[in-house]
Design a protein around this motif. Structure first.
Motif, PDB file in Angstrom:
ATOM      1  N   LEU A   1       0.828  -1.201   0.000  1.00 37.26           N
ATOM      2  CA  LEU A   1       0.000   0.000   0.000  1.00 37.26           C
ATOM      3  C   LEU A   1       0.864   1.253   0.000  1.00 37.26           C
ATOM      4  CD1 LEU A   1      -2.712   1.453   0.214  1.00 37.26           C
ATOM      5  CD2 LEU A   1      -2.610   1.119   2.692  1.00 37.26           C
ATOM      6  N   ALA A   2       1.924   1.255   0.809  1.00 32.62           N
ATOM      7  CA  ALA A   2       2.801   2.416   0.889  1.00 32.62           C
ATOM      8  C   ALA A   2       3.485   2.683  -0.446  1.00 32.62           C
ATOM      9  CB  ALA A   2       3.845   2.206   1.985  1.00 32.62           C
ATOM     10  N   GLU A   3       3.911   1.623  -1.150  1.00 30.19           N
ATOM     11  CA  GLU A   3       4.557   1.778  -2.448  1.00 30.19           C
ATOM     12  C   GLU A   3       3.578   2.345  -3.474  1.00 30.19           C
ATOM     13  OE1 GLU A   3       6.114  -2.010  -3.448  1.00 30.19           O
ATOM     14  OE2 GLU A   3       7.605  -2.038  -1.820  1.00 30.19           O
ATOM     15  N   LEU A   4       2.346   1.838  -3.452  1.00 36.14           N
ATOM     16  CA  LEU A   4       1.323   2.342  -4.361  1.00 36.14           C
ATOM     17  C   LEU A   4       1.058   3.818  -4.110  1.00 36.14           C
ATOM     18  CD1 LEU A   4      -0.989   1.892  -6.468  1.00 36.14           C
ATOM     19  CD2 LEU A   4      -2.469   1.371  -4.495  1.00 36.14           C
ATOM     20  N   CYS A   5       0.864   4.187  -2.870  1.00 36.42           N
ATOM     21  CA  CYS A   5       0.542   5.581  -2.531  1.00 36.42           C
ATOM     22  C   CYS A   5       1.697   6.521  -2.846  1.00 36.42           C
ATOM     23  CB  CYS A   5       0.155   5.682  -1.058  1.00 36.42           C
ATOM     24  SG  CYS A   5      -1.432   4.883  -0.671  1.00 36.42           S
ATOM     25  N   GLU A   6       2.912   6.027  -2.721  1.00 37.69           N
ATOM     26  CA  GLU A   6       4.076   6.859  -3.064  1.00 37.69           C
ATOM     27  C   GLU A   6       4.069   7.198  -4.546  1.00 37.69           C
ATOM     28  OE1 GLU A   6       8.979   6.786  -2.665  1.00 37.69           O
ATOM     29  OE2 GLU A   6       7.780   5.086  -1.949  1.00 37.69           O
ATOM     30  N   ARG A   7       3.695   6.239  -5.377  1.00 38.34           N
ATOM     31  CA  ARG A   7       3.626   6.507  -6.818  1.00 38.34           C
ATOM     32  C   ARG A   7       2.439   7.417  -7.148  1.00 38.34           C
ATOM     33  NH1 ARG A   7       4.492   0.936  -6.861  1.00 38.34           N
ATOM     34  NH2 ARG A   7       2.315   0.558  -7.491  1.00 38.34           N
ATOM     35  N   LEU A   8       1.291   7.138  -6.538  1.00 35.66           N
ATOM     36  CA  LEU A   8       0.093   7.932  -6.822  1.00 35.66           C
ATOM     37  C   LEU A   8       0.242   9.379  -6.355  1.00 35.66           C
ATOM     38  CD1 LEU A   8      -2.751   5.413  -5.862  1.00 35.66           C
ATOM     39  CD2 LEU A   8      -1.915   5.994  -8.150  1.00 35.66           C
TER      40      LEU A   8
ATOM     41  N   VAL B   1      -6.270  11.412  -8.568  1.00 38.39           N
ATOM     42  CA  VAL B   1      -6.583   9.994  -8.399  1.00 38.39           C
ATOM     43  C   VAL B   1      -8.099   9.863  -8.312  1.00 38.39           C
ATOM     44  CG1 VAL B   1      -4.430   9.335  -7.272  1.00 38.39           C
ATOM     45  CG2 VAL B   1      -6.343  10.145  -5.877  1.00 38.39           C
ATOM     46  N   THR B   2      -8.617   8.773  -8.842  1.00 39.79           N
ATOM     47  CA  THR B   2     -10.039   8.478  -8.702  1.00 39.79           C
ATOM     48  C   THR B   2     -10.208   7.462  -7.587  1.00 39.79           C
ATOM     49  OG1 THR B   2      -9.860   6.815 -10.465  1.00 39.79           O
ATOM     50  CG2 THR B   2     -10.600   9.022 -11.079  1.00 39.79           C
ATOM     51  N   VAL B   3     -11.252   7.650  -6.788  1.00 38.59           N
ATOM     52  CA  VAL B   3     -11.405   6.854  -5.566  1.00 38.59           C
ATOM     53  C   VAL B   3     -12.847   6.368  -5.431  1.00 38.59           C
ATOM     54  CG1 VAL B   3     -11.016   6.805  -3.066  1.00 38.59           C
ATOM     55  CG2 VAL B   3      -9.703   8.392  -4.494  1.00 38.59           C
ATOM     56  N   ASP B   4     -12.986   5.153  -4.942  1.00 44.67           N
ATOM     57  CA  ASP B   4     -14.301   4.608  -4.622  1.00 44.67           C
ATOM     58  C   ASP B   4     -14.137   3.646  -3.458  1.00 44.67           C
ATOM     59  OD1 ASP B   4     -17.065   4.247  -4.925  1.00 44.67           O
ATOM     60  OD2 ASP B   4     -16.773   2.437  -6.121  1.00 44.67           O
ATOM     61  N   THR B   5     -15.218   3.393  -2.754  1.00 44.98           N
ATOM     62  CA  THR B   5     -15.176   2.441  -1.642  1.00 44.98           C
ATOM     63  C   THR B   5     -16.362   1.495  -1.722  1.00 44.98           C
ATOM     64  OG1 THR B   5     -16.479   3.818  -0.122  1.00 44.98           O
ATOM     65  CG2 THR B   5     -14.085   4.153  -0.131  1.00 44.98           C
TER      66      THR B   5
ATOM     67  N   GLU C   1      -2.441   5.652 -15.150  1.00 45.74           N
ATOM     68  CA  GLU C   1      -1.493   4.588 -15.491  1.00 45.74           C
ATOM     69  C   GLU C   1      -1.740   3.279 -14.753  1.00 45.74           C
ATOM     70  OE1 GLU C   1       0.167   7.699 -14.452  1.00 45.74           O
ATOM     71  OE2 GLU C   1      -0.055   8.347 -16.532  1.00 45.74           O
ATOM     72  N   GLU C   2      -2.274   3.350 -13.537  1.00 48.06           N
ATOM     73  CA  GLU C   2      -2.419   2.126 -12.737  1.00 48.06           C
ATOM     74  C   GLU C   2      -3.634   2.212 -11.826  1.00 48.06           C
ATOM     75  OE1 GLU C   2       0.730   1.591  -9.783  1.00 48.06           O
ATOM     76  OE2 GLU C   2       1.262   3.706  -9.983  1.00 48.06           O
ATOM     77  N   ALA C   3      -4.089   1.039 -11.421  1.00 48.44           N
ATOM     78  CA  ALA C   3      -5.250   0.962 -10.543  1.00 48.44           C
ATOM     79  C   ALA C   3      -5.103  -0.235  -9.617  1.00 48.44           C
ATOM     80  CB  ALA C   3      -6.536   0.846 -11.352  1.00 48.44           C
ATOM     81  N   ALA C   4      -5.712  -0.116  -8.444  1.00 52.89           N
ATOM     82  CA  ALA C   4      -5.631  -1.215  -7.477  1.00 52.89           C
ATOM     83  C   ALA C   4      -6.815  -1.179  -6.538  1.00 52.89           C
ATOM     84  CB  ALA C   4      -4.326  -1.119  -6.679  1.00 52.89           C
ATOM     85  N   ALA C   5      -7.125  -2.346  -6.002  1.00 53.50           N
ATOM     86  CA  ALA C   5      -8.097  -2.470  -4.913  1.00 53.50           C
ATOM     87  C   ALA C   5      -7.333  -2.801  -3.642  1.00 53.50           C
ATOM     88  CB  ALA C   5      -9.117  -3.553  -5.236  1.00 53.50           C
TER      89      ALA C   5
ATOM     90  N   TRP D   1      -4.583   7.202   3.947  1.00 52.51           N
ATOM     91  CA  TRP D   1      -5.206   8.382   4.560  1.00 52.51           C
ATOM     92  C   TRP D   1      -4.320   9.613   4.391  1.00 52.51           C
ATOM     93  CZ3 TRP D   1      -9.248   6.207   3.946  1.00 52.51           C
ATOM     94  CH2 TRP D   1      -9.739   5.107   4.633  1.00 52.51           C
ATOM     95  N   ASP D   2      -3.012   9.429   4.440  1.00 58.01           N
ATOM     96  CA  ASP D   2      -2.099  10.562   4.224  1.00 58.01           C
ATOM     97  C   ASP D   2      -2.267  11.123   2.810  1.00 58.01           C
ATOM     98  OD1 ASP D   2      -1.121  10.300   6.766  1.00 58.01           O
ATOM     99  OD2 ASP D   2       0.727   9.260   6.178  1.00 58.01           O
ATOM    100  N   LEU D   3      -2.381  10.224   1.834  1.00 55.00           N
ATOM    101  CA  LEU D   3      -2.580  10.661   0.462  1.00 55.00           C
ATOM    102  C   LEU D   3      -3.919  11.381   0.300  1.00 55.00           C
ATOM    103  CD1 LEU D   3      -1.840  10.664  -2.576  1.00 55.00           C
ATOM    104  CD2 LEU D   3      -2.902   8.389  -2.728  1.00 55.00           C
ATOM    105  N   MET D   4      -4.946  10.828   0.948  1.00 55.32           N
ATOM    106  CA  MET D   4      -6.294  11.384   0.814  1.00 55.32           C
ATOM    107  C   MET D   4      -6.427  12.755   1.466  1.00 55.32           C
ATOM    108  SD  MET D   4      -8.463   9.374  -0.841  1.00 55.32           S
ATOM    109  CE  MET D   4      -7.099   9.310  -1.973  1.00 55.32           C
TER     110      MET D   4
END
Length: 430
Positions: free
Chosen positions: A13-20, A26-30, A51-55, A69-72
């Motif tokens: 998760l941390a690696e993903l958020c660092e790139r995003l 970013v587009t977000v849904d829950t 470029e990328e997406a993840a759940a 949460w830091d990214l958000m």
């Protein structure tokens, strides 16, 4: 676009958020469950850029959502894009006490560039991308594990499609010059005050007629008690007592706990159970609502009355015409209660300020004050400005407006010389 496998660890998760964090948006849904709980249970978070997406699985053992949460909430350089994001924002607030910022909601934005009042996600995708979204997993139980590949694919689709739609929508907003119209709406969406469930404020969400301090004091006490009970037990507030029952009790308080069995909406068990005892203690201690807390009387000019109601109807007609002309959702411009207030003489209104005044409020005011008429031209309704201010007689109309120079009645007034029949919609000034 690269689609990652389901993220179940803090490191991934941390690696993903660092790139995003390097993205413009970013587009977000829950996905969540809340049918049986007070607090929505977060079951899945989907996020993407171009470029990328993840759940992300928030129920995975040991995962820490802090990088997300830091990214958000703390990264002001990345725009967070949602569709109908109110409940998504609420979930973030429940976890962090903060809201995503800056924020953009494509459902709200759609109102500025189309006449869609509350367009659903599937319709949004069909409108912008031309294909139908698979709704097969829409009502799935997102709390069950393991999640199937179909569930994850369905969930990620919500953000991958949105990441394609958003840049196109933004381009259209820029072209129309209506981006600024949405600033206040997005600020409301991201305002943390909208997501704080303070028990002492819960009574304001319950419909209650009148301004009786004793009744409202009991309602405030009962609503605060119910909210605390629901939060403590983590069950929907309606499972404890429904709004209408709470309102009835506030208006007609039982004299004893045994009388609770006679209240519609409560079972016989309330006459001697513990929750019934707690309710009665709350009623006994309830104080009349303080004067400064009483809801304000509706700010209106003269009572609306029959004539005012007709003026309000004309304003609604004007709203439909204007919304159609500029291809915008009427709800973004104004609401029914605001038009009724304008018809009744109120002038301190959002409709008479800023861009809303320029787009609709100015014409609405001129209609109310008798400087505008409707015309039927080639089978369509149009609006025309009068060359002079209306001078009303005792019935609200100037007889000269309907007569020739010799005083005879003329059925239609072709003021602009185009042969169109014009319906005079002038009304007395509010």
């Amino acid at each position: 676009m690269k689609i990652h496998e389901l993220i179940t660890t803090t490191d991934a998760l941390a690696e993903l958020c660092e790139r995003l964090a390097k993205s413009d948006f970013v587009t977000v849904d829950t996905e969540f469950m809340r049918e049986n709980t007070y607090w929505p249970e977060l079951c899945l978070v989907q996020i993407a850029n171009q470029e990328e997406a993840a759940a992300i699985d928030p129920l995975a053992e040991g995962i820490d959502l802090k990088p997300l949460w830091d990214l958000m909430c703390d990264n002001e350089d990345v725009l967070k894009v949602f569709h109908a994001g109110g409940q998504d924002v609420e979930i973030v607030h429940n976890f962090t006490g903060k809201t995503p910022h800056p924020i953009f909601d494509t459902q709200i934005a759609s109102m500025a560039i189309s006449q869609s009042e509350q367009i659903g996600y599937a319709n949004l995708v069909e409108s912008w991308l031309g294909f139908t979204v698979d709704k097969g997993a829409r009502f799935t139980d997102w709390s069950r594990r393991p999640l199937t590949d179909r569930q994850i694919e369905y969930a990620i689709g919500d953000v991958t499609h949105l990441s394609t739609i958003f840049p196109r929508m933004l381009k259209k907003l820029i072209k129309t010059g209506r981006g600024g119209w949405l600033d206040a709406e997005m600020d409301k969406l991201s305002d943390p005050a909208n997501y704080v469930n303070e028990p002492g404020e819960a009574w304001k969400r319950i419909r209650q007629q009148g301004r009786n301090p004793a009744v409202l004091g009991r309602l405030k006490a009962l609503a605060a008690w119910r909210e605390s009970e629901a939060q403590h037990k983590n069950i929907p507030r309606g499972r404890i007592v429904r709004d209408e029952t709470l309102s009835d009790i506030a208006g007609h308080p039982p004299k004893s706990q045994a009388d609770l069995a006679k209240v519609r909406g409560l079972s016989n068990a309330w006459r001697d159970n513990d929750i019934g005892k707690r309710m009665m203690k709350v009623l006994e201690k309830a104080e009349p609502l303080a004067k400064e807390e009483l809801p304000e009387k509706m700010k209106r000019g003269a009572p609306l009355g029959k004539e005012g109601a007709l003026v309000a109807d004309l304003l609604k007609l004007l709203l439909k015409i204007r919304a159609r002309e500029i291809d915008v959702a009427s709800r973004l411009l104004t609401r029914t209660e605001e038009m009724e207030a304008l018809a009744a003489g109120v002038r301190d209104l959002p409709i008479l300020k800023g861009w809303r005044y320029e787009v609709f409020g100015k014409d609405a005011l001129e209609l109310v004050e008798g400087r505008t008429a409707f015309a039927v031209k080639r089978g369509k309704l149009h609006m025309t400005h009068m060359e002079k201010s209306a001078q009303e007689d005792s019935d609200g109309f100037d007889a000269d407006d309907f007569s020739d120079d010799d005083g005879t009645f003329e059925e239609f007034d072709d003021q602009d010389g185009d042969g169109a029949d014009e319906l005079d919609a002038r009304q007395p000034a509010g």
